[in-house]
Write a protein that holds these residues in place. Structure first.
Motif, short mmCIF file in Angstrom:
data_model
loop_
_atom_site.label_atom_id
_atom_site.label_comp_id
_atom_site.label_asym_id
_atom_site.label_seq_id
_atom_site.Cartn_x
_atom_site.Cartn_y
_atom_site.Cartn_z
N ASP A 79 -36.90 -47.04 -10.98
CA ASP A 79 -36.88 -48.50 -11.11
C ASP A 79 -37.68 -48.96 -12.33
O ASP A 79 -37.36 -49.98 -12.94
N THR A 80 -38.71 -48.21 -12.68
CA THR A 80 -39.54 -48.58 -13.82
C THR A 80 -39.32 -47.70 -15.04
O THR A 80 -39.83 -48.00 -16.12
N HIS A 81 -38.58 -46.61 -14.88
CA HIS A 81 -38.29 -45.68 -15.98
C HIS A 81 -36.80 -45.29 -15.94
O HIS A 81 -36.46 -44.13 -15.76
N PRO A 82 -35.90 -46.27 -16.11
CA PRO A 82 -34.47 -46.00 -15.93
C PRO A 82 -33.86 -45.03 -16.95
O PRO A 82 -32.79 -44.48 -16.71
N SER A 83 -34.55 -44.78 -18.05
CA SER A 83 -34.00 -43.89 -19.08
C SER A 83 -34.48 -42.45 -18.96
O SER A 83 -34.16 -41.62 -19.80
N GLU A 84 -35.26 -42.16 -17.93
CA GLU A 84 -35.78 -40.80 -17.72
C GLU A 84 -34.68 -39.92 -17.13
O GLU A 84 -34.46 -39.90 -15.92
N GLU A 85 -34.01 -39.18 -18.01
CA GLU A 85 -32.87 -38.38 -17.58
C GLU A 85 -33.25 -37.27 -16.59
O GLU A 85 -32.54 -37.03 -15.62
N LYS A 86 -34.39 -36.63 -16.81
CA LYS A 86 -34.82 -35.56 -15.90
C LYS A 86 -35.08 -36.11 -14.50
O LYS A 86 -34.72 -35.49 -13.50
N ALA A 87 -35.70 -37.28 -14.42
CA ALA A 87 -35.96 -37.91 -13.12
C ALA A 87 -34.65 -38.25 -12.43
O ALA A 87 -34.50 -38.07 -11.22
N LEU A 88 -33.68 -38.73 -13.20
CA LEU A 88 -32.37 -39.06 -12.62
C LEU A 88 -31.66 -37.81 -12.12
O LEU A 88 -31.06 -37.82 -11.05
N GLN A 89 -31.77 -36.73 -12.87
CA GLN A 89 -31.17 -35.47 -12.43
C GLN A 89 -31.82 -35.00 -11.13
O GLN A 89 -31.13 -34.54 -10.21
N SER A 90 -33.14 -35.12 -11.06
CA SER A 90 -33.85 -34.74 -9.83
C SER A 90 -33.43 -35.62 -8.67
O SER A 90 -33.20 -35.13 -7.55
N TYR A 91 -33.32 -36.92 -8.93
CA TYR A 91 -32.90 -37.85 -7.87
C TYR A 91 -31.52 -37.47 -7.35
O TYR A 91 -31.31 -37.41 -6.13
N ASN A 92 -30.59 -37.22 -8.25
CA ASN A 92 -29.23 -36.86 -7.84
C ASN A 92 -29.22 -35.53 -7.07
O ASN A 92 -28.50 -35.39 -6.09
N TYR A 93 -30.02 -34.58 -7.52
CA TYR A 93 -30.11 -33.29 -6.83
C TYR A 93 -30.62 -33.48 -5.40
O TYR A 93 -30.01 -32.98 -4.45
N TYR A 94 -31.73 -34.19 -5.25
CA TYR A 94 -32.30 -34.39 -3.92
C TYR A 94 -31.42 -35.27 -3.04
O TYR A 94 -31.37 -35.09 -1.83
N SER A 95 -30.71 -36.21 -3.64
CA SER A 95 -29.78 -37.04 -2.87
C SER A 95 -28.68 -36.20 -2.26
O SER A 95 -28.31 -36.39 -1.09
#
Length: 84
Positions: free
Chosen positions: A26-42
């Motif tokens: 929500d505060t770092h929308p351009s962090e690609e690694k965080a998004l990849q982690s989020y998608n993995y854990y989802s």
């Protein structure tokens, strides 16, 4: 700890990671690694929830989870009553 409690605990751990990553994104929308982690854990969470519900019944009611016959939502113990 029995198999049901272990699986439920793993579910809670993965769900916590998803919530934490969601807040971070929500505060770092351009962090690609965080998004990849989020998608993995989802995906992990979705798979584990499906496995849990097939064996132990629904985690949520009100249209969020299907139930086998007979109605499984009332089976005890409720998820929050399990001793860890």
């Amino acid at each position: 700890m029995d198999a049901k409690a272990k699986m439920l605990r793993k579910l809670m751990e993965i769900e916590f990671a998803c919530v934490d990553l969601n807040l971070y994104l929500d505060t770092h929308p351009s962090e690609e690694k965080a998004l990849q982690s989020y998608n993995y854990y989802s995906e992990q969470l979705k798979t584990l929830k499906t496995q849990y519900e097939q064996v132990y019944g629904p985690l949520m009611a009100f249209g969020q989870s299907a139930s086998q016959y007979p109605w499984k939502w009332i089976d005890e113990p409720w998820p929050w009553e399990i001793q860890y």
